[in-house]
Design a protein around this motif. Structure first.
Motif, short mmCIF file in Angstrom:
data_model
loop_
_atom_site.label_atom_id
_atom_site.label_comp_id
_atom_site.label_asym_id
_atom_site.label_seq_id
_atom_site.Cartn_x
_atom_site.Cartn_y
_atom_site.Cartn_z
N GLY A 86 0.81 -1.23 0.00
CA GLY A 86 0.00 0.00 0.00
C GLY A 86 0.83 1.26 0.00
N GLU A 120 0.58 4.80 -4.44
CA GLU A 120 0.59 6.13 -5.09
C GLU A 120 1.79 6.29 -6.02
OE1 GLU A 120 -0.40 5.90 -1.88
OE2 GLU A 120 -2.08 7.26 -1.58
N VAL A 171 -1.43 3.06 9.38
CA VAL A 171 -1.91 3.92 8.30
C VAL A 171 -2.40 2.99 7.18
CG1 VAL A 171 -1.32 5.67 6.57
CG2 VAL A 171 -0.30 5.77 8.87
N PRO A 209 -6.15 2.64 4.40
CA PRO A 209 -7.55 3.03 4.16
C PRO A 209 -8.54 2.00 4.71
CG PRO A 209 -6.27 3.01 2.11
CD PRO A 209 -5.42 2.42 3.16
N GLY A 215 -6.55 6.32 5.87
CA GLY A 215 -6.28 7.15 4.69
C GLY A 215 -5.15 6.57 3.87
N1 APR Z 1 -2.07 3.72 1.23
C1 APR Z 1 -1.89 2.84 2.25
N2 APR Z 1 -2.36 1.58 2.23
C2 APR Z 1 -3.06 1.20 1.14
C3 APR Z 1 -3.30 2.06 0.04
C4 APR Z 1 -2.77 3.37 0.12
N3 APR Z 1 -2.95 4.26 -0.87
N4 APR Z 1 -4.02 1.37 -0.89
C5 APR Z 1 -4.22 0.14 -0.39
N5 APR Z 1 -3.66 0.04 0.82
C6 APR Z 1 -3.60 -1.11 1.72
C7 APR Z 1 -4.71 -2.12 1.55
O1 APR Z 1 -5.85 -1.75 2.31
C8 APR Z 1 -4.04 -3.40 2.10
O2 APR Z 1 -4.23 -3.47 3.50
O3 APR Z 1 -2.41 -1.81 1.42
C9 APR Z 1 -2.56 -3.18 1.80
C10 APR Z 1 -2.05 -4.05 0.67
O4 APR Z 1 -2.15 -5.38 1.08
P1 APR Z 1 -1.47 -6.53 0.18
O5 APR Z 1 -1.83 -6.32 -1.23
O6 APR Z 1 -1.82 -7.83 0.84
O7 APR Z 1 0.08 -6.26 0.29
P2 APR Z 1 1.04 -6.66 1.46
O8 APR Z 1 0.39 -6.48 2.79
O9 APR Z 1 2.32 -5.92 1.23
O10 APR Z 1 1.31 -8.21 1.19
C11 APR Z 1 2.28 -8.83 2.01
O11 APR Z 1 2.12 -10.81 0.70
O12 APR Z 1 1.98 -11.95 -1.16
C12 APR Z 1 2.86 -11.49 -0.28
O13 APR Z 1 5.05 -11.10 -0.88
C13 APR Z 1 3.80 -10.52 -0.93
O14 APR Z 1 5.00 -8.85 0.28
C14 APR Z 1 3.71 -9.31 -0.03
C15 APR Z 1 3.01 -9.85 1.20
#
Ligand code: APR
Length: 282
Positions: free
Chosen positions: A41, A45, A244, A246, A261
């Motif tokens: 997340g 951006e 932090v 959303p 957010g």
């Molecule tokens: N700002 C902050 N957070 C955000 C935004 C944003 N603009 N947009 C989305 N998010 C949040 C979502 O709500 C979600 O909680 O970012 C998070 C993304 O989650 P995932 O896609 O699961 O990514 P991540 O948590 O990094 O996954 C962990 O899973 O598959 C493995 O290796 C992969 O490193 C990754 C790990």
């Protein structure tokens, strides 16, 4: 890590984001050793899709096989041939995920986290991202727990090289280690599903999480271990968690405050709140 226990009460989420950011700024400014965990997340951006949630890579295309590392070990040369073919296809496809990552630039969230390190507030940053954007934003104290897509790593001795300095000879696959006396197979530094996380990275994250007197969690769904467990190592010792995101996550209930957010909007304001309190002698 054993059961962290259930949180006493949820975060002070008054639904007023400005008030939540101010409260988060107060908590961070008071801390002496803030450790950060980021996920996909924080790079949203920057134009890099997340994996899960709305519009996520896996939400749209389905999850990849969870035994990628096993498949790699069964046929390392074949895996490398497919990978080189895929890279050529990605280079030709402007809509590919690889192109999105290659063309991505750090966003205000990355810059704010680097500023908080520069202010002496953030002491270490653990990222699950492999996109190198924290480093490019100026962050120095980083553990890339899932590796870095611009680096290569020897599976035997753990030696690492920038991919740009490790030419792969398609006539001699899989590539072998360049360290004297080591003939280990070399792969991308990015950790595959089913691949053990390098021990050095794990022990660094564990040590930093135990030193933290405050843990800031940004842009992660907090569903993948061991990364999602590090904030709880700090929480169990009484360190406040600030989130932090959303959306709520499994860590939200443990947070003192959860800022609902986008990281690119919230983190610059959070850094400003911390800077102001530090200047006022918080
Ligand atoms: N700002 C902050 N957070 C955000 C935004 C944003 N603009 N947009 C989305 N998010 C949040 C979502 O709500 C979600 O909680 O970012 C998070 C993304 O989650 P995932 O896609 O699961 O990514 P991540 O948590 O990094 O996954 C962990 O899973 O598959 C493995 O290796 C992969 O490193 C990754 C790990």
């Amino acid at each position: 890590m054993g059961d962290p226990g259930s949180p006493a009460a949820g975060p002070t989420q008054g639904g007023d984001l400005a008030a939540d950011i101010d409260r988060a700024g107060e908590i961070l400014a008071r801390a002496q050793y803030v450790v950060v965990l980021t996920g996909a997340g924080v790079s949203k951006e920057s134009g890099i899709p997340t994996f899960r949630g709305d519009g996520g890579l896996w939400t749209v295309n389905g999850e990849p096989p969870m035994n990628g590392f096993q498949l790699f070990l069964e046929d390392t040369a074949g895996w490398w041939r497919q990978r080189l073919d895929r890279r050529r296809a990605d280079e030709a496809d402007p809509a590919s995920f690889a192109r999105a990552v290659d063309e991505a630039r750090p966003n205000p969230a990355h810059a704010a986290l680097a500023e908080l390190e520069h202010l002496g507030v953030v002491r270490h940053l653990i990222t699950q991202n492999v996109d190198d954007l924290h480093r490019r934003a100026g962050q120095r104290e980083i553990t890339e727990i899932h590796g870095n897509r611009h680096w290569m790593r020897c599976l035997d001795c753990g030696a690492r090289w920038p991919a740009s300095e490790f030419p792969v000879d398609e006539g001699r696959l899989p590539p072998r280690c360049a360290q004297p006396g080591c003939e280990g197979v070399v792969k991308d530094d990015t950790v595959m599903f089913g691949e053990p996380i390098p021990a050095e990275a794990l022990s660094r994250c564990d040590a930093e999480s135990r030193r933290a007197d405050c843990f800031l969690v940004v842009g992660t769904s907090a569903v993948v271990m061991p990364a999602a467990g590090f904030p709880l190592l700090a929480w169990q010792r009484g360190a406040p968690l600030v989130e932090v995101n959303p959306e709520p996550t499994p860590l939200t209930g443990y947070a003192e405050v959860s800022c609902r957010g986008a990281a690119g909007d919230v983190l610059p304001e959070l850094a400003a709140a911390v800077r102001a309190r530090r200047a006022a002698g918080a």
